[in-house]
Design a protein around this motif. Structure first.
Motif, PDB file in Angstrom:
ATOM      1  N   LEU A  34     141.596  69.806 -26.669  1.00 19.36           N
ATOM      2  CA  LEU A  34     142.522  68.936 -27.396  1.00 19.36           C
ATOM      3  C   LEU A  34     143.382  68.136 -26.436  1.00 19.36           C
ATOM      4  O   LEU A  34     143.566  66.921 -26.619  1.00 19.36           O
ATOM      5  CB  LEU A  34     143.397  69.776 -28.328  1.00 19.36           C
ATOM      6  CG  LEU A  34     144.493  69.035 -29.104  1.00 19.36           C
ATOM      7  CD1 LEU A  34     143.908  67.960 -29.996  1.00 19.36           C
ATOM      8  CD2 LEU A  34     145.318  70.027 -29.929  1.00 19.36           C
ATOM      9  N   GLU A  35     143.928  68.785 -25.439  1.00 18.13           N
ATOM     10  CA  GLU A  35     144.802  68.090 -24.486  1.00 18.13           C
ATOM     11  C   GLU A  35     144.039  67.027 -23.703  1.00 18.13           C
ATOM     12  O   GLU A  35     144.589  65.976 -23.372  1.00 18.13           O
ATOM     13  CB  GLU A  35     145.446  69.106 -23.556  1.00 18.13           C
ATOM     14  CG  GLU A  35     146.453  70.012 -24.246  1.00 18.13           C
ATOM     15  CD  GLU A  35     147.036  71.083 -23.349  1.00 18.13           C
ATOM     16  OE1 GLU A  35     148.093  71.635 -23.677  1.00 18.13           O
ATOM     17  OE2 GLU A  35     146.415  71.383 -22.297  1.00 18.13           O
ATOM     18  N   ARG A  36     142.769  67.301 -23.422  1.00 20.87           N
ATOM     19  CA  ARG A  36     141.960  66.347 -22.656  1.00 20.87           C
ATOM     20  C   ARG A  36     141.751  65.045 -23.426  1.00 20.87           C
ATOM     21  O   ARG A  36     141.659  63.968 -22.835  1.00 20.87           O
ATOM     22  CB  ARG A  36     140.613  66.989 -22.328  1.00 20.87           C
ATOM     23  CG  ARG A  36     139.770  66.194 -21.326  1.00 20.87           C
ATOM     24  CD  ARG A  36     138.467  66.921 -21.046  1.00 20.87           C
ATOM     25  NE  ARG A  36     138.687  68.278 -20.582  1.00 20.87           N
ATOM     26  CZ  ARG A  36     138.339  69.378 -21.255  1.00 20.87           C
ATOM     27  NH1 ARG A  36     137.730  69.292 -22.426  1.00 20.87           N
ATOM     28  NH2 ARG A  36     138.579  70.572 -20.748  1.00 20.87           N
ATOM     29  N   GLU A  37     141.667  65.127 -24.757  1.00 22.55           N
ATOM     30  CA  GLU A  37     141.446  63.933 -25.581  1.00 22.55           C
ATOM     31  C   GLU A  37     142.592  63.742 -26.572  1.00 22.55           C
ATOM     32  O   GLU A  37     142.387  63.392 -27.741  1.00 22.55           O
ATOM     33  CB  GLU A  37     140.109  64.042 -26.309  1.00 22.55           C
ATOM     34  CG  GLU A  37     138.895  64.009 -25.391  1.00 22.55           C
ATOM     35  CD  GLU A  37     137.619  63.701 -26.151  1.00 22.55           C
ATOM     36  OE1 GLU A  37     137.575  62.655 -26.837  1.00 22.55           O
ATOM     37  OE2 GLU A  37     136.689  64.507 -26.061  1.00 22.55           O
ATOM     38  N   TRP A  38     143.803  63.949 -26.078  1.00 23.21           N
ATOM     39  CA  TRP A  38     144.973  63.929 -26.940  1.00 23.21           C
ATOM     40  C   TRP A  38     145.141  62.609 -27.692  1.00 23.21           C
ATOM     41  O   TRP A  38     145.347  62.591 -28.902  1.00 23.21           O
ATOM     42  CB  TRP A  38     146.223  64.225 -26.117  1.00 23.21           C
ATOM     43  CG  TRP A  38     147.474  64.264 -26.938  1.00 23.21           C
ATOM     44  CD1 TRP A  38     148.398  63.288 -27.090  1.00 23.21           C
ATOM     45  CD2 TRP A  38     147.912  65.360 -27.754  1.00 23.21           C
ATOM     46  NE1 TRP A  38     149.407  63.689 -27.941  1.00 23.21           N
ATOM     47  CE2 TRP A  38     149.134  64.948 -28.364  1.00 23.21           C
ATOM     48  CE3 TRP A  38     147.411  66.625 -28.021  1.00 23.21           C
ATOM     49  CZ2 TRP A  38     149.848  65.787 -29.223  1.00 23.21           C
ATOM     50  CZ3 TRP A  38     148.117  67.463 -28.889  1.00 23.21           C
ATOM     51  CH2 TRP A  38     149.317  67.033 -29.466  1.00 23.21           C
ATOM     52  N   ASP A  39     145.054  61.497 -26.988  1.00 22.45           N
ATOM     53  CA  ASP A  39     145.286  60.197 -27.625  1.00 22.45           C
ATOM     54  C   ASP A  39     144.279  59.935 -28.745  1.00 22.45           C
ATOM     55  O   ASP A  39     144.635  59.417 -29.814  1.00 22.45           O
ATOM     56  CB  ASP A  39     145.213  59.073 -26.588  1.00 22.45           C
ATOM     57  CG  ASP A  39     146.382  59.111 -25.611  1.00 22.45           C
ATOM     58  OD1 ASP A  39     147.398  59.773 -25.923  1.00 22.45           O
ATOM     59  OD2 ASP A  39     146.270  58.494 -24.534  1.00 22.45           O
ATOM     60  N   ARG A  40     143.039  60.301 -28.507  1.00 21.73           N
ATOM     61  CA  ARG A  40     142.016  60.104 -29.545  1.00 21.73           C
ATOM     62  C   ARG A  40     142.271  61.033 -30.732  1.00 21.73           C
ATOM     63  O   ARG A  40     142.110  60.624 -31.890  1.00 21.73           O
ATOM     64  CB  ARG A  40     140.627  60.349 -28.959  1.00 21.73           C
ATOM     65  CG  ARG A  40     139.496  60.156 -29.968  1.00 21.73           C
ATOM     66  CD  ARG A  40     138.141  60.058 -29.302  1.00 21.73           C
ATOM     67  NE  ARG A  40     137.087  60.030 -30.282  1.00 21.73           N
ATOM     68  CZ  ARG A  40     136.300  61.069 -30.587  1.00 21.73           C
ATOM     69  NH1 ARG A  40     136.459  62.217 -29.941  1.00 21.73           N
ATOM     70  NH2 ARG A  40     135.362  60.968 -31.497  1.00 21.73           N
ATOM     71  N   ALA A  41     142.664  62.267 -30.468  1.00 21.48           N
ATOM     72  CA  ALA A  41     142.961  63.207 -31.550  1.00 21.48           C
ATOM     73  C   ALA A  41     144.095  62.683 -32.423  1.00 21.48           C
ATOM     74  O   ALA A  41     144.054  62.800 -33.648  1.00 21.48           O
ATOM     75  CB  ALA A  41     143.307  64.571 -30.977  1.00 21.48           C
ATOM     76  N   VAL A  42     145.110  62.106 -31.800  1.00 28.14           N
ATOM     77  CA  VAL A  42     146.238  61.544 -32.548  1.00 28.14           C
ATOM     78  C   VAL A  42     145.768  60.381 -33.414  1.00 28.14           C
ATOM     79  O   VAL A  42     146.168  60.255 -34.582  1.00 28.14           O
ATOM     80  CB  VAL A  42     147.356  61.103 -31.578  1.00 28.14           C
ATOM     81  CG1 VAL A  42     148.392  60.251 -32.300  1.00 28.14           C
ATOM     82  CG2 VAL A  42     148.020  62.326 -30.939  1.00 28.14           C
TER      83      VAL A  42
END
Length: 436
Positions: free
Chosen positions: A372-380
């Motif tokens: 999740l932290e690695r792709e935080w912006d996309r998850a948001v």
């Protein structure tokens, strides 16, 4: 309002009766607390108003989801340091409540409470974040309400779950060796379950709470089993059906949007229930066990993979975690391992093996948080800032809880042993481990 951090730290320590284990940074840029410690950031006074109106975990959770609380440094270390305040043992909680009642007239504490109210700013509190589940219909664990709860948790977008879970799309504890990837560990977990169930070509497997279809696919692809997977999530079902079609397994796998209580095409040779029983609820757990028992043929096997909690001295005092209930698993309940085993036996099952995988789940959760932290912006972008923050906190806090033995996870292998007493299991236990 200069140096809000020092004032807030003093007030918190007066109310808690001891030093804060983390450093505080307030909305005015001031800091206070132990040097070198991870920092808890109070970005807005609104967080204080939430905690005054909803003391404890729910107030903190609302402030976190709204972005009014944050962490600088290692989130796991912050949670570990705060764990004594947030997740006390039941006897510690009662002692703290007793002390609070005895000190309610303490002039120092009453003054601290009044000062906290002044520091919090104008009341009343802001409304709860939009991600909080507040509108529930029907009785607890009725079919209608269970469907709402499942939708709240799982129907947040398959793309989001792909980020968190990785290519395996398995949302339960992996089975780790000394090295290997998350995908390796999840494949090994699915294979461990298949071996415990003694799956063979042509066997009928019911996968209760089938998620995105990973167990169903593994059983069909690797063992030639004929699988029915049931879920209440339409998004999960659509995703699983596409995976089945893409792998050319539609002749072996059927995915249904169906309540397990409505499955009527037994008997099955085996049933897998992986991370699903936590949704059932204490009042329905015997019905769950009876239903699965009735769906198995004589000699059939059940593999129940389930999170457990530590037993409490007074089980009547057990309460659902308010953060989990409001933001993650509405109406989700955990039972002690012994109660689960007893209920399976009461339903008629012979429990042949119990395997504890507590440390394995802590490792799995840390990998999910890293994803999740690695792709935080996309998850948001795929969900919302609040939803992403919920999942980061939920998974990190759960990892700490597993590591500190507040919760565990266990696999129960149970058999519908026939009147003859022939269970069909090997004389030597855990023969399945030889093949991993």
């Amino acid at each position: 309002m200069a140096d809000a951090a020092s004032r807030l730290t003093t007030l918190a320590e007066d109310l808690l009766g001891g030093p804060l284990p983390v450093r505080l940074r307030a909305w005015d840029g001031s800091e206070a607390g132990p040097a070198g410690a991870p920092v808890l950031i109070v970005r807005d006074r609104r967080a204080l108003r939430r905690m005054i109106w909803k003391p404890g975990e729910l107030g903190l959770a609302r402030a976190w989801v709204a972005g009014e609380l944050d962490v600088e440094g290692d989130l796991y270390e912050v949670l570990d340091r705060l764990s004594g305040l947030l997740w006390e043992r039941p006897e510690d909680h009662r002692s703290r409540l007793t002390a609070a009642r005895e000190s309610v007239r303490d002039p120092k504490l009453r003054a601290a409470a009044r000062a906290l109210l002044r520091l919090a700013g104008p009341l009343p509190p802001p409304p709860p974040p939009a991600e909080e589940m507040r509108h529930r219909s029907g009785r607890s664990h009725s079919r209608r309400r269970d469907k709402q709860a499942i939708s709240h948790h799982y129907d947040v977008g398959n793309d989001f779950y792909e980020i968190v879970l990785g290519p395996s799309m398995v949302y339960s504890c992996a089975y780790w060796t000394e090295d290997g990837t998350l995908e390796d560990a999840q494949r090994d977990k699915l294979d461990l379950i298949a071996r415990k169930l003694d799956l063979k070509e042509g066997d009928r497997l019911l996968d209760v709470g089938c998620g995105w279809g990973s167990m169903a696919l593994h059983a069909a692809r690797e063992y030639g089993a004929r699988v029915v997977g049931v879920t209440l999530s339409r998004e999960q079902a659509a995703y699983a059906r596409k995976r089945v079609a893409d792998e050319g397994l539609t002749d072996l796998v059927e995915i249904r949007v169906q309540d397990y209580r409505d499955v009527a095409d037994g008997p099955y040779d085996a049933i897998s229930s992986i991370g699903m029983a936590e949704h059932v609820g204490a009042v329905k757990y015997r019905e769950y066990a009876d239903t699965l028992y009735g769906l198995l043929k004589p000699g059939g096997r059940l593999l129940n993979h389930q999170i457990s909690r530590r037993p409490e001295p007074d089980e009547e005092a057990y309460e659902i975690d308010p953060f989990i209930d409001a933001y993650v698993f509405p109406d989700g309940e955990l039972a002690p391992m012994g109660r689960t085993l007893s209920t399976l036996e009461d339903a008629g099952f012979e429990v042949r093996d119990v395997e504890a995988l507590r440390e394995h789940y802590a490792l799995t959760l840390r990998r999910w948080v890293a994803n999740l932290e690695r792709e935080w912006d996309r998850a948001v972008r795929l969900t919302s800032p609040g939803r992403a923050r919920i999942w980061r906190l939920y998974m990190a806090a759960s990892a700490v809880s597993f590591e500190r033995n507040r919760i565990g996870v266990n696999q129960f292998l149970a058999v519908k042993t026939p009147v003859s007493g022939k269970s069909g299991t090997a004389l030597r236990p855990r023969v399945w481990n030889e093949k991993l």
